[in-house]
Design an enzyme around this catalytic site. Structure first.
Site, short mmCIF file in Angstrom:
data_model
loop_
_atom_site.label_atom_id
_atom_site.label_comp_id
_atom_site.label_asym_id
_atom_site.label_seq_id
_atom_site.Cartn_x
_atom_site.Cartn_y
_atom_site.Cartn_z
N GLY A 166 1.07 -1.11 0.03
CA GLY A 166 -0.06 -0.04 0.10
C GLY A 166 1.12 1.23 -0.03
O GLY A 166 2.15 1.40 -0.42
N ARG A 167 0.31 2.49 0.55
CA ARG A 167 1.26 3.81 0.56
C ARG A 167 2.53 3.61 1.33
O ARG A 167 3.61 3.81 0.65
CB ARG A 167 0.27 4.63 1.39
N ILE A 168 2.33 2.80 2.41
CA ILE A 168 3.64 2.82 3.04
C ILE A 168 4.51 1.89 2.54
O ILE A 168 5.94 2.01 2.38
CB ILE A 168 3.55 2.32 4.59
N ARG B 181 -2.16 -8.55 -2.03
CA ARG B 181 -3.48 -9.24 -2.76
C ARG B 181 -3.50 -9.29 -4.19
O ARG B 181 -3.93 -9.98 -5.01
CB ARG B 181 -4.94 -8.62 -2.04
N ALA C 179 3.83 -2.29 11.47
CA ALA C 179 2.77 -2.50 10.96
C ALA C 179 1.89 -2.73 12.13
O ALA C 179 1.52 -1.99 12.73
CB ALA C 179 2.43 -3.38 9.69
N ARG C 180 1.66 -4.08 12.35
CA ARG C 180 0.76 -4.58 13.45
C ARG C 180 1.50 -5.78 14.03
O ARG C 180 1.80 -6.86 13.47
CB ARG C 180 -0.49 -4.70 13.14
N GLU D 53 0.80 -5.41 22.79
CA GLU D 53 1.26 -4.27 22.89
C GLU D 53 0.31 -3.49 24.34
O GLU D 53 -0.75 -3.67 24.01
CB GLU D 53 0.98 -3.37 21.68
N HIS E 82 6.62 1.28 19.24
CA HIS E 82 5.42 1.94 18.59
C HIS E 82 5.52 3.20 17.99
O HIS E 82 4.83 4.28 18.54
CB HIS E 82 3.94 1.59 19.06
C1 DGY Z 1 -1.28 3.99 13.00
O1 DGY Z 1 -1.83 5.27 12.65
O2 DGY Z 1 -1.85 3.15 12.72
C2 DGY Z 1 -0.24 3.90 13.97
O3 DGY Z 1 0.21 2.72 14.06
C3 DGY Z 1 -0.71 4.55 15.28
O4 DGY Z 1 -1.75 4.02 15.79
#
Ligand code: DGY
Length: 328
Positions: free
Chosen positions: A159-161, A181, A242-243, A272, A290
């Site tokens: 995606g963008r990032i 995807r 990311a997550r 987290e 984070h």
């Molecule tokens: C986001 O913008 O999703 C960063 O991880 C902070 O929540």
């Protein structure tokens, strides 16, 4: 919503300039503590406000929507990720959800590139060594890292990032691979010289560096499970901005401890802010709190998006950053 009566409650401390502008525009209640608002308080304030400004710290789940009453019309999330909000439950209740995409892309990509460099070239170990007064002499065999120039970077989530990271990696002489995807457009693919892998397993087993840049949520939960992690080459490094839930953290810690991969750079965690104790103290793990989007510029821009989203909704227009576009 009525201009005079629009009530906005923040569950999180925002930059002063953003808060001040929100106070000018809305009947805004601030949360002035650095610790997040406790969940029972979030529910309590949600029952008596028009707009709730949330962050990743809040769990806005089905239970929340079942109990938040009928006044709440909008959740303006301060952040791009919305995996902490049950979008289906919000939709069912007719509550608008917005986020802040775009404005933290470059910051997150910068930090991801920084982590790739820091892990490969052992920035933290070197810095600690100097701080501890242990730098006694230069030596050809001392503090050897791995070059990233000429190496293969596999990006999970283009995606963008992911794309912003790919541009940086290309400038550093890396070749860009990605799993998504679907493939990106030919224009972007040509610009990045990127190679698409529909099969994630195949990509993982061929990369020198892997970066996770996919959204969180049930669709990506443990996408990198023990089997997938085992596909990484022993010299590979893994970076996640990311997550945390995308990676099986326990399996990852075991791999690091057994030197089954060369290193990791993590900015996010499965539970987290709790950090898996197995990850602590490993020389090949750089652990950040984070902070990938933590720049003064991004926080201001995120605040501006939150304000814009609330204001357009208040004025009867469609907020630009709707997470549920089908609602309107
Ligand atoms: C986001 O913008 O999703 C960063 O991880 C902070 O929540």
């Amino acid at each position: 919503m009525n201009t005079q009566k629009l009530k906005v409650v923040l569950t999180v401390k925002l930059p002063d300039a953003v808060e001040t502008r929100m106070r000018e525009l809305f009947n805004t209640t601030l949360w002035l503590f650095m610790t997040p608002m406790p969940p029972d308080r979030v529910l309590e304030v949600a029952r008596d406000t028009d707009v709730l400004v949330t962050s990743i710290n809040d769990r806005i789940d089905a239970d929340f929507f079942a109990n938040c009453g009928d006044r709440l019309k909008m959740i303006a999330n301060f952040g791009v990720g919305h995996d902490h909000i049950d979008i289906a439950a919000a939709t069912e209740k007719g509550i608008m959800v917005t986020n802040t995409p775009g404005v933290l892309t470059e910051d997150t990509a910068e930090m991801t590139m920084g982590l790739i460099l820091a892990v490969s070239r052992r920035f933290v170990e070197g810095a600690e060594l100097v701080q501890n007064g242990e730098f006694s002499a230069w030596s050809p065999t001392f503090m050897l890292g791995r070059r990233i120039f000429g190496k293969r970077l596999g990006i999970i989530g283009m995606g963008r990032i992911g794309q912003a990271l790919a541009r940086r990696a290309k400038a550093f002489g890396m070749s860009v691979h990605y799993h998504n995807r679907k493939p990106v457009s030919a224009r972007i693919s040509d610009e990045l010289g990127a190679t698409y892998w529909d099969d994630l397993d195949q990509m993982l087993s061929r990369m020198d560096v892997v970066s996770i840049n996919a959204p969180g949520g049930t669709g990506t939960q443990h996408m990198l499970n023990a089997d997938r992690l085992a596909r990484l080459q022993p010299h590979a490094i893994l970076v996640n901005t990311a997550r945390g839930q995308i990676v099986d953290e326990q399996a990852l810690a075991a791999m690091l401890r057994n030197n089954r991969i060369a290193g990791v750079g993590l900015d996010v965690y499965e539970r987290e802010p709790a950090i898996n104790p197995e990850l602590i103290g490993l020389p090949n793990a750089i652990l950040l709190p984070h902070m990938a989007s933590s720049t003064i510029e991004a926080r201001q821009d995120m605040g501006d998006r939150v304000i814009l989203n609330i204001k357009t909704h208040q004025d009867g227009h469609r907020p630009p950053d709707r997470v549920i576009p089908a609602m309107l």
